[in-house]
Design an enzyme around this catalytic site. Sequence first.
Site, PDB file in Angstrom:
ATOM      1  N   GLU A 153       0.597 -11.182   3.941  1.00 57.39           N
ATOM      2  CA  GLU A 153      -0.427 -11.785   3.092  1.00 57.39           C
ATOM      3  C   GLU A 153       0.167 -12.038   1.709  1.00 57.39           C
ATOM      4  O   GLU A 153       1.090 -11.325   1.284  1.00 57.39           O
ATOM      5  CB  GLU A 153      -1.653 -10.891   2.993  1.00 57.39           C
ATOM      6  N   MET A 169       0.138 -12.072  -2.349  1.00 54.74           N
ATOM      7  CA  MET A 169      -0.466 -11.316  -3.441  1.00 54.74           C
ATOM      8  C   MET A 169      -0.208 -12.079  -4.737  1.00 54.74           C
ATOM      9  O   MET A 169       0.909 -12.063  -5.284  1.00 54.74           O
ATOM     10  CB  MET A 169       0.136  -9.913  -3.487  1.00 54.74           C
ATOM     11  N   ASN A 197      -0.827 -11.913  -7.874  1.00 55.78           N
ATOM     12  CA  ASN A 197      -0.375 -11.366  -9.160  1.00 55.78           C
ATOM     13  C   ASN A 197       0.937 -10.593  -9.093  1.00 55.78           C
ATOM     14  O   ASN A 197       1.334  -9.952 -10.073  1.00 55.78           O
ATOM     15  CB  ASN A 197      -1.483 -10.507  -9.781  1.00 55.78           C
ATOM     16  N   GLY A 198       1.590 -10.628  -7.931  1.00 57.77           N
ATOM     17  CA  GLY A 198       2.920 -10.022  -7.814  1.00 57.77           C
ATOM     18  C   GLY A 198       2.923  -8.508  -7.993  1.00 57.77           C
ATOM     19  O   GLY A 198       1.923  -7.835  -7.719  1.00 57.77           O
ATOM     20  N   ASP A 242       9.119   5.934  -1.885  1.00 61.31           N
ATOM     21  CA  ASP A 242       9.478   5.069  -3.022  1.00 61.31           C
ATOM     22  C   ASP A 242       8.212   4.485  -3.647  1.00 61.31           C
ATOM     23  O   ASP A 242       8.148   3.299  -3.957  1.00 61.31           O
ATOM     24  CB  ASP A 242      10.429   3.966  -2.541  1.00 61.31           C
ATOM     25  N   ARG A 267       6.308  -0.766  -9.234  1.00 66.75           N
ATOM     26  CA  ARG A 267       7.046  -1.978  -8.821  1.00 66.75           C
ATOM     27  C   ARG A 267       6.878  -2.257  -7.333  1.00 66.75           C
ATOM     28  O   ARG A 267       7.134  -3.371  -6.879  1.00 66.75           O
ATOM     29  CB  ARG A 267       8.534  -1.846  -9.175  1.00 66.75           C
TER      30      ARG A 267
HETATM   31  P1  AMP Z   1      10.487  -6.953  -2.115  1.00 63.78           P
HETATM   32  O1  AMP Z   1      11.721  -7.362  -1.398  1.00 63.78           O
HETATM   33  O2  AMP Z   1       9.368  -6.570  -1.179  1.00 63.78           O
HETATM   34  O3  AMP Z   1      10.717  -5.918  -3.170  1.00 63.78           O
HETATM   35  O4  AMP Z   1       9.949  -8.274  -2.887  1.00 63.78           O
HETATM   36  C1  AMP Z   1      10.633  -8.825  -3.992  1.00 63.78           C
HETATM   37  C2  AMP Z   1       9.633  -9.511  -4.907  1.00 63.78           C
HETATM   38  O5  AMP Z   1       8.985 -10.571  -4.224  1.00 63.78           O
HETATM   39  C3  AMP Z   1       8.502  -8.605  -5.389  1.00 63.78           C
HETATM   40  O6  AMP Z   1       8.847  -7.891  -6.531  1.00 63.78           O
HETATM   41  C4  AMP Z   1       7.378  -9.586  -5.652  1.00 63.78           C
HETATM   42  O7  AMP Z   1       7.519 -10.165  -6.932  1.00 63.78           O
HETATM   43  C5  AMP Z   1       7.624 -10.665  -4.603  1.00 63.78           C
HETATM   44  N1  AMP Z   1       6.785 -10.410  -3.415  1.00 63.78           N
HETATM   45  C6  AMP Z   1       7.081  -9.648  -2.346  1.00 63.78           C
HETATM   46  N2  AMP Z   1       6.080  -9.649  -1.467  1.00 63.78           N
HETATM   47  C7  AMP Z   1       5.111 -10.422  -1.991  1.00 63.78           C
HETATM   48  C8  AMP Z   1       3.794 -10.804  -1.561  1.00 63.78           C
HETATM   49  N3  AMP Z   1       3.286 -10.363  -0.416  1.00 63.78           N
HETATM   50  N4  AMP Z   1       3.074 -11.611  -2.356  1.00 63.78           N
HETATM   51  C9  AMP Z   1       3.588 -12.048  -3.535  1.00 63.78           C
HETATM   52  N5  AMP Z   1       4.800 -11.720  -3.998  1.00 63.78           N
HETATM   53  C10 AMP Z   1       5.555 -10.915  -3.245  1.00 63.78           C
END
Ligand code: AMP
Length: 750
Positions: free
Chosen positions: A501, A503, A505-506, A547, A551
């Site tokens: 899904e 998100m 606002n990140g 973790d 963040r």
């Molecule tokens: P991650 O590899 O899960 O740490 O994702 C890296 C970055 O991608 C995160 O810090 C978010 O900014 C963005 N991100 C990851 N998953 C989502 C999501 N479901 N919706 C919006 N942004 C996301």
Amino acid sequence: MRCEYAWRGSVRSPAVKERQAAIDQACRPGFYKASSGNVKCSKCPPHSYTHQEGAVHCACEKNYFRAEEDPVSMACSRPPSAPRNVISAINETSVILDWTWPADSGGRKDVIFNVVCKRCWLGPRQCEPCRGAVRFLPRATGLANTTVTVVDLLAHTNYTFEIEAQNGVSAQAPTVRQYAAVTITTNQAVQAVSETKTRKIVTPLSTLALRQIIQLPLLSYKTQAEQGDGCVNGQSTPSAVTVIRKDRTSRNSISLSWMEPERPNGIILDYEVKYYEKQEQETSYTILRSKGTNVTLNGLKPDTTYLLQIRARTAAGYGGSSRKFEFETSPDSFSISSENSQVVLIAVSSAVAIILLTVLLYIVISRFCRYSKSKHPDEKRLPFGNGHLRLPGIKTYVDPHTYEDPSQAVHEFAKELEASCIAIDKVVGAGEFGEVCSGRLKLPSKKEICVAIKTLKAGYTEKQRRDFLSEASIMGQFDHPNIIRLEGVVTRSKPVMIVTEYMENGSLDGFLRKHDAQFTVIQLVGMLRGIASGMKYLSDMGYVHRDLAARNILVNSNLVCKVSDFGLSRVLEDDPEAAYTTRGGKIPIRWTAPEAIAYRKFTSASDVWSYGIVLWEVMSYGERPYWEMSNQDVIKAVDEGYRLPPPMECPATLYQLMLDCWQKDRNNRPKFEQIVSILDKLIRNPSSLKITASTTSRPVNLLLDRTSTDITSFHTMGDWLESARTLPCKDAFSGVGYSSCDTLAKTSAE
Ligand code: AMP
């Protein structure tokens, strides 16, 4: 004055002459003179104009207005934009609505808010104005503050509240209303709960995050029905049972248990269990009723497949049926004839002896392993590793490592998606394995939805592919409003993708930093409640996150926070905050409990420690825990009993909760269930958030020594302790059911 001016007239200086000429002249375009006396032309105020000479006032630009009482010298203004970030906290049949000031107040200070209440059936188009006894505190219109309490609503009813911002010129604007809307479903009325004391009472706020559907301008609207709940006469029925477990099978019977629906929407009266032989194609079936969440189906045929569906019933009627679950009875091969019963007896005795021997052997080996494991730094994530007793029927997390072939785990827990159903829009982040993009997913006969797409970059090794997909194998096992939802995976074509899904606002840390000091305490507590609820779900499932940090929490457009970043060893490898410890292995030191740093004892209790740090991050709007202290200094300070001080304006109750999460002995830390319940009580009793832990300025890099006999000696703590120690402490914590004063006293005495 005038005489003096007249006298001077005969000997006027050139500057005075010039000024007089300016006064006598008609005003140029863009200037005006309200009266014909001795005044200079003035420039038209902002958002107004005049194209003619000699104007006595300036007209307002398009879509800008002047209120009747506004002087001509005042800038023209416009109606405010809609309020933002509406949050609802439901307490049985009342709701507290909270919102933030509009982004654009229209250039005026006289902004007020009006709240319109609508009772809704199947969607926003089937609403009628609230009638009868619904009361608004302090009132429904002309609100100067950004909160209102609505009481005396009907139980189990959908309501939509439209919160409109208006200012002194709103009446002159064309008909567009600037409002934000929130749709809620009330819970059981208080009386009904006390009448049925013996039944399980639905915690009023337990599904708050899910029920809270906020419609901000430009957001798509989701109805309760779309979320899977039915509606009978405007009342919501329970959502479907989704988790059913087979406990025991024999030749003629099957024992099953299941989890209560996620959204009971009332007190569950009983469950209807319908089953039939698969072969019979539902032409004849049996229906049983069960008051609890388990049942034994007797009188079944051996070696036969049965299909079964369950649905819950509340006062509002039956909820949706579960999907059809398939179960088989045991084959007939164990039937014992009288002739060979002696042989069977011998066989059974031998089997029992073998089992006993195996158990004995297992105990010896496991003791040996435990000893050697405690010396081994690399403790694996085990389904029962969190020290929680899990009841039968509760779904437990399955470690994808336990699968011989990890791709089997992916296909068991994640849906394979066709790449052609996914449209990628733009890159929104970077993950360890590749880019994270936003996009859309359109499945056949489903509505298009916004999704996040994690891609595996080209040139990956088999191990990287496995590690990448392990996140999907884990995420796919979860189904909770505060856990990021997996839509599916693409493994049969390239690039390999994980679709979740979206998100809007990140990540929570960045989101808070961007909106420093813009939320009310209730809004922050609402977010924290969501995170705690997601973590409770994970710990109930036997999953230890390891973790948990702001963040790794994602925020959607409705301010709903969801736990994300699942994985096996790679979670920590991936995290830039993780640092190598002396025992090997990477650990995000600032967020991790001392026992997990020291000997890798990761449990739900260590997740609770990390939750305390997230609590601190949220209340300080994304400040870095322990600021610029080095990891080594953090480990040393925490070990010596120092703790982070309260963030600026942090309610004392929340700071006490942080301190409890940071208890050295992990057995003394609260469980996530208790944290959810504490936060629920705080939301219901907002006055308990009024006493702040520190009324002085933001503390500077000074940790609180919990081992001190007199913690008042810490300057940054002074005000907080003063208020916590004396009477107001009792006030702050009363009604929250949380004996923080006791804990405080204990802390001081330690
Ligand atoms: P991650 O590899 O899960 O740490 O994702 C890296 C970055 O991608 C995160 O810090 C978010 O900014 C963005 N991100 C990851 N998953 C989502 C999501 N479901 N919706 C919006 N942004 C996301």
